[in-house]
Design an enzyme around this catalytic site. Structure first.
Site, PDB file in Angstrom:
ATOM      1  N   TYR A  68      75.003  21.744 -29.798  1.00 29.18           N
ATOM      2  CA  TYR A  68      74.934  20.586 -30.681  1.00 29.18           C
ATOM      3  C   TYR A  68      74.653  20.989 -32.129  1.00 29.18           C
ATOM      4  CZ  TYR A  68      75.052  16.593 -27.420  1.00 29.18           C
ATOM      5  OH  TYR A  68      75.423  15.608 -26.539  1.00 29.18           O
ATOM      6  N   GLY A  69      73.949  22.075 -32.302  1.00 28.04           N
ATOM      7  CA  GLY A  69      73.565  22.495 -33.652  1.00 28.04           C
ATOM      8  C   GLY A  69      74.742  22.741 -34.586  1.00 28.04           C
TER       9      GLY A  69
ATOM     10  N   CYS B 298      63.407  23.335 -31.866  1.00 27.37           N
ATOM     11  CA  CYS B 298      64.580  23.255 -30.987  1.00 27.37           C
ATOM     12  C   CYS B 298      64.027  23.508 -29.597  1.00 27.37           C
ATOM     13  CB  CYS B 298      65.606  24.318 -31.350  1.00 27.37           C
ATOM     14  SG  CYS B 298      66.888  24.503 -30.091  1.00 27.37           S
ATOM     15  N   THR B 299      64.351  22.645 -28.660  1.00 28.98           N
ATOM     16  CA  THR B 299      63.715  22.744 -27.343  1.00 28.98           C
ATOM     17  C   THR B 299      64.131  23.998 -26.576  1.00 28.98           C
ATOM     18  OG1 THR B 299      65.414  21.234 -26.516  1.00 28.98           O
ATOM     19  CG2 THR B 299      63.264  20.285 -27.035  1.00 28.98           C
ATOM     20  N   HIS B 300      65.163  24.681 -27.037  1.00 24.92           N
ATOM     21  CA  HIS B 300      65.503  25.954 -26.396  1.00 24.92           C
ATOM     22  C   HIS B 300      64.425  27.028 -26.646  1.00 24.92           C
ATOM     23  CE1 HIS B 300      69.457  24.255 -25.720  1.00 24.92           C
ATOM     24  NE2 HIS B 300      69.851  25.355 -25.114  1.00 24.92           N
TER      25      HIS B 300
ATOM     26  N   GLU C 147      70.601  29.780 -23.893  1.00 21.56           N
ATOM     27  CA  GLU C 147      71.569  29.075 -23.039  1.00 21.56           C
ATOM     28  C   GLU C 147      72.225  30.038 -22.047  1.00 21.56           C
ATOM     29  OE1 GLU C 147      71.634  25.864 -23.145  1.00 21.56           O
ATOM     30  OE2 GLU C 147      73.367  25.409 -21.909  1.00 21.56           O
TER      31      GLU C 147
ATOM     32  N   CYS D  94      65.702  16.951 -27.100  1.00 19.32           N
ATOM     33  CA  CYS D  94      66.620  17.701 -27.966  1.00 19.32           C
ATOM     34  C   CYS D  94      66.349  17.235 -29.386  1.00 19.32           C
ATOM     35  CB  CYS D  94      68.062  17.369 -27.567  1.00 19.32           C
ATOM     36  SG  CYS D  94      69.311  18.021 -28.693  1.00 19.32           S
ATOM     37  N   ASN D  95      65.959  18.164 -30.241  1.00 21.96           N
ATOM     38  CA  ASN D  95      65.639  17.793 -31.622  1.00 21.96           C
ATOM     39  C   ASN D  95      66.880  17.330 -32.377  1.00 21.96           C
ATOM     40  OD1 ASN D  95      62.667  19.052 -32.388  1.00 21.96           O
ATOM     41  ND2 ASN D  95      63.640  20.079 -30.682  1.00 21.96           N
ATOM     42  N   THR D  96      68.025  17.982 -32.083  1.00 26.95           N
ATOM     43  CA  THR D  96      69.249  17.645 -32.811  1.00 26.95           C
ATOM     44  C   THR D  96      69.674  16.211 -32.489  1.00 26.95           C
ATOM     45  OG1 THR D  96      69.848  19.966 -32.550  1.00 26.95           O
ATOM     46  CG2 THR D  96      71.568  18.487 -33.340  1.00 26.95           C
TER      47      THR D  96
ATOM     48  N   ASP E 144      69.327  16.759 -22.968  1.00 24.67           N
ATOM     49  CA  ASP E 144      69.496  17.852 -23.944  1.00 24.67           C
ATOM     50  C   ASP E 144      70.965  18.280 -23.919  1.00 24.67           C
ATOM     51  OD1 ASP E 144      68.712  19.860 -25.865  1.00 24.67           O
ATOM     52  OD2 ASP E 144      68.816  21.348 -24.270  1.00 24.67           O
ATOM     53  N   SER E 145      71.331  19.121 -24.881  1.00 25.90           N
ATOM     54  CA  SER E 145      72.696  19.669 -24.896  1.00 25.90           C
ATOM     55  C   SER E 145      72.854  20.756 -23.833  1.00 25.90           C
ATOM     56  CB  SER E 145      72.969  20.283 -26.266  1.00 25.90           C
ATOM     57  OG  SER E 145      72.044  21.339 -26.484  1.00 25.90           O
TER      58      SER E 145
HETATM   59  N1  DGL Z   1      67.955  22.057 -27.668  1.00 22.54           N
HETATM   60  C1  DGL Z   1      68.547  21.375 -28.757  1.00 22.54           C
HETATM   61  C2  DGL Z   1      67.579  21.010 -29.859  1.00 22.54           C
HETATM   62  O1  DGL Z   1      66.408  20.872 -29.603  1.00 22.54           O
HETATM   63  C3  DGL Z   1      69.951  21.677 -29.198  1.00 22.54           C
HETATM   64  C4  DGL Z   1      70.481  23.074 -29.220  1.00 22.54           C
HETATM   65  C5  DGL Z   1      71.976  23.095 -29.501  1.00 22.54           C
HETATM   66  O2  DGL Z   1      72.730  22.550 -28.670  1.00 22.54           O
HETATM   67  O3  DGL Z   1      72.404  23.611 -30.550  1.00 22.54           O
HETATM   68  O4  DGL Z   1      67.952  20.802 -30.977  1.00 22.54           O
END
Ligand code: DGL
Length: 285
Positions: free
Chosen positions: A43-44, A185-187, A153, A74-76, A11-12
């Site tokens: 990453y977004g 988004c996994t966050h 984060e 990480c979805n992104t 993940d990011s």
């Molecule tokens: N957790 C990530 C996702 O699922 C990325 C979040 C990020 O870095 O912006 O997309």
């Protein structure tokens, strides 16, 4: 299916822990690796091309560590790189989107699905494409929520400012009368309690981390057995102390050893461990 070598998650930042924690809980005897490109977080806000290059470097790194499979938690990065990574490597590379989308299609009764995600995932169009490939009549409402990503984060997952922000993200999709919301988004599952409160019981919430635990045994042989979990080996391209502190707050149940990585000329390099200097020796020398 080979079952030698660890399973790596990427993940990011802290988001992929929401996938890792389900896997560690269900398969405590499995060896997991976790890498966070915290140096490039978030990453977004980056382009899909940049995210793709960075992620592929992490897959090369995982291969050096003997990984037998990589989960893009990480979805992104899934939106940016899943097809190319599947073609490029001969170990299984799994994203989090497919399992989440299948679950949402099963759950929705009125054919309206909401997705909360990053700006880059929103722009990629991945979720509407995947959902409508399973059911072309679905209506999909997608909302980027970059502030929530940042809050998690930094380790903030509850309290009034978090709840206000969750409300602001959820309201525009609820207005479209969705009955199912994907935390895309996994966050975001780190804030699951707040989402449950804000969304109410009428709307189903899909957490990709919960879904992948069901889906993974179909793809891989996993070490069975119970007991204390094996420590996860983790790396971050950001500040390891900051990463370890937030991780311990968000997922105290995961035993983890974190090491630093750095980017040099677009390549990842493991930082040499810091050796304690014997000051007596130094003075004598
Ligand atoms: N957790 C990530 C996702 O699922 C990325 C979040 C990020 O870095 O912006 O997309």
């Amino acid at each position: 299916m080979p079952n030698a070598g660890p399973i790596a998650l990427f993940d990011s930042g802290e988001g992929g822990l929401t996938v890792l924690r389900h896997l560690v809980e269900r398969f405590p005897q499995e060896q997991f690796l976790y890498a966070a490109d915290s140096g490039h977080f978030p990453y977004g806000e980056k382009s899909l091309d940049e995210v793709r290059q960075w992620f592929l470097s992490f897959v090369d790194f995982f291969l050096q560590k003997g990984a037998r499979a990589v989960i893009i938690a990480c979805n992104t990065a899934t939106a940016a790189a899943l097809p190319i990574a599947k073609r490029r490597y001969d170990i299984p590379i799994l994203g989090v989107v497919e399992a989440a989308v299948s679950r949402a299609v099963e759950l929705t009764r009125n054919g309206r699905v909401g997705v909360l995600c990053t700006e880059a995932t929103y722009k990629s169009g991945l979720y509407p494409r995947e959902l409508q490939s399973l059911n072309p009549t679905l209506e999909v409402a997608v909302k980027p929520c970059p502030i929530l990503v940042q809050m998690v984060e930094n380790g903030h997952t509850d309290g009034a400012p978090v709840e206000d922000e969750v409300r602001q993200c959820v309201e525009p999709v609820l207005t479209r009368q969705v009955d199912t919301i994907i935390l895309g988004c996994t966050h975001f599952p780190h804030m699951r309690d707040v989402f449950n409160r804000v969304v109410g019981q009428e709307v189903s919430i899909v957490d990709p981390g919960e879904e992948i635990v069901e889906y993974l045994p179909l793809e891989l042989d996993l070490a069975q057995g119970s007991g204390a979990p094996r420590p996860v080996l983790a790396w971050t391209s950001g500040d390891p102390a900051q990463f370890a502190t937030v991780t311990a707050k968000l997922c105290p149940q995961i035993p983890m050893v974190t090491r630093p990585l750095r980017w040099a000329d677009q390549q990842l390099a493991e930082e040499a461990p810091v050796l304690a200097l014997d000051t007596g020796e130094a003075e004598r020398g």
